[in-house]
Design an enzyme around this catalytic site. Sequence first.
Site, PDB file in Angstrom:
ATOM      1  N   ASP A  59       0.829  -1.220   0.000  1.00 16.68           N
ATOM      2  CA  ASP A  59       0.000   0.000   0.000  1.00 16.68           C
ATOM      3  C   ASP A  59       0.856   1.260   0.000  1.00 16.68           C
ATOM      4  O   ASP A  59       0.466   2.295   0.553  1.00 16.68           O
ATOM      5  CB  ASP A  59      -0.935   0.026   1.225  1.00 16.68           C
ATOM      6  CG  ASP A  59      -1.763  -1.233   1.368  1.00 16.68           C
ATOM      7  OD1 ASP A  59      -2.170  -1.779   0.329  1.00 16.68           O
ATOM      8  OD2 ASP A  59      -2.010  -1.671   2.503  1.00 16.68           O
ATOM      9  N   GLU A  66     -11.027   0.182  -4.227  1.00 21.05           N
ATOM     10  CA  GLU A  66     -10.412   0.703  -3.006  1.00 21.05           C
ATOM     11  C   GLU A  66      -9.143   1.459  -3.381  1.00 21.05           C
ATOM     12  O   GLU A  66      -8.867   1.704  -4.542  1.00 21.05           O
ATOM     13  CB  GLU A  66     -10.086  -0.440  -2.041  1.00 21.05           C
ATOM     14  CG  GLU A  66      -9.088  -1.450  -2.581  1.00 21.05           C
ATOM     15  CD  GLU A  66      -8.785  -2.593  -1.624  1.00 21.05           C
ATOM     16  OE1 GLU A  66      -9.296  -2.578  -0.496  1.00 21.05           O
ATOM     17  OE2 GLU A  66      -8.036  -3.503  -2.015  1.00 21.05           O
TER      18      GLU A  66
END
Length: 485
Positions: free
Chosen positions: A18, A228
Amino acid sequence: MKKQAFNPYLPSWEYIPDGEPHVFGNRVYIYGSHDFYNGTVFCPGDYQCYSAPVDDLSDWKWEGTIYKKGDDPANDGRMVLYAPDVTQGPDGRYYLYYVLDKVGFVSVAVCNKPAGKYKFYGYVHYKDGTRLGERKGDMPQFDPGVLTEGDKIYLYTGFSGRQMKDRIGAMATVLGKDMLTIEEEPVVIVPGDVYSPCKKASEIKTDCPYKLDSVENWNAYKDHEFFEAPSIRKVGDLYYFVFSSAVMHELAYAVSKNPTSGFEYKGVIVSNCDIGISSYKKADLPSNHGANNHGGFVRIKDDYYIFYHRHTNNTWYSRQGCAEKIKILEDGTIPQVEITSCGLNGGPLKAVGEYPTYIVCNQFNPEKPVMYVGDAANSKIVQDGCDGDKETGYIANITGGTVLGFKYFDFKNVKKITLTVRGYASGDYEVRTDWNGKTLGKINVEFANFFEERSGEVDIPDGVHALYLVFTGNGSGELKTIRFN
């Protein structure tokens, strides 16, 4: 650079997915969540930070643990820290935005420097004190991305999986200079897959109180709707909204001249299994084990790089950061890039000396293509030892038909290749520069209880090429290093 750089750019035992890259001063900082090797859930670790000088992207430094799960008073001891982002506020301090699992609001921590010890600061809230995500009709908050412009802070959040009727897509919220208080109500800027394609706002059945922006443009997102991982950057007068689409393995993007409206879908920047890339294979053939993706791009000196993550150990829960150089064309578009081993190196690796095999960028069996991690037949990147040990990563579960790709190398007078192998496998590694091309040499291997070297003569033309090792044999083997002789 002091040495060559390759993917993954952090140590082989480090799992920071991430990744959001930001340049502060003369260093690039990576903020991400924290997986573990052999992990059983996403993001169980505390936030770590790494940084590198902008003029040497091989020289990554661990900045330490910058924030712990227990630092948030809302954590009851059972929650983990999901993907964060950092921005510098109008006051010059650095603000860390994140979401704990099991809750639907955004937390904020603050620090006087990019990689110091962050302290809990507060929660994003409406002017009446209600936390964003807890007002009636609010979508649960997830994966914050944040951008500061003057006294305005633009916050992007969202999670939108199939059949989640209360999660419409990605939303933008404007905060005031206190970094917490909502000054402009949330707006849905990119659709989730449940609500796309749509032609009219009236077709969208929801009790959500947010304004739905640019619905007339939502048809363009078909098959690449928001899932997302919001990430926001500004280049010139354009705002780039990067996100993980509903197919998960890709980072797509949309562009607008307004930070909270008018975002138009433009394409895919990177896929962690190279779906969409046809330069060396069919576009729909996965050449790596794909799964969820999350990252952002950044300008480092004169070049732009997209940061993303890959999956190891044949699970969803042991992810590592990778990066590729990208180009922003004159019309503002970004062509999709293929995944490589050379990543931040700025060019091919030198086909000299020894390389660890955990820098592999392609792992697949063309006779048994697998889109996502988890199939028992997959080869996988694993490690021996613990975090902080000397580089111990290697490839395991290599079976007949497995293609292992390493990109790219600059070959000069390479006549022999030596492999360090182990495992209950017997057969040949065929050496190629195209995965389905001519065999340029063979390296025979046999059962080995311990890592042992095996060599073979090769006839590789000088120049920049991929290196493919195609195993033709029986059993299940392991491959630790490649040495060019």
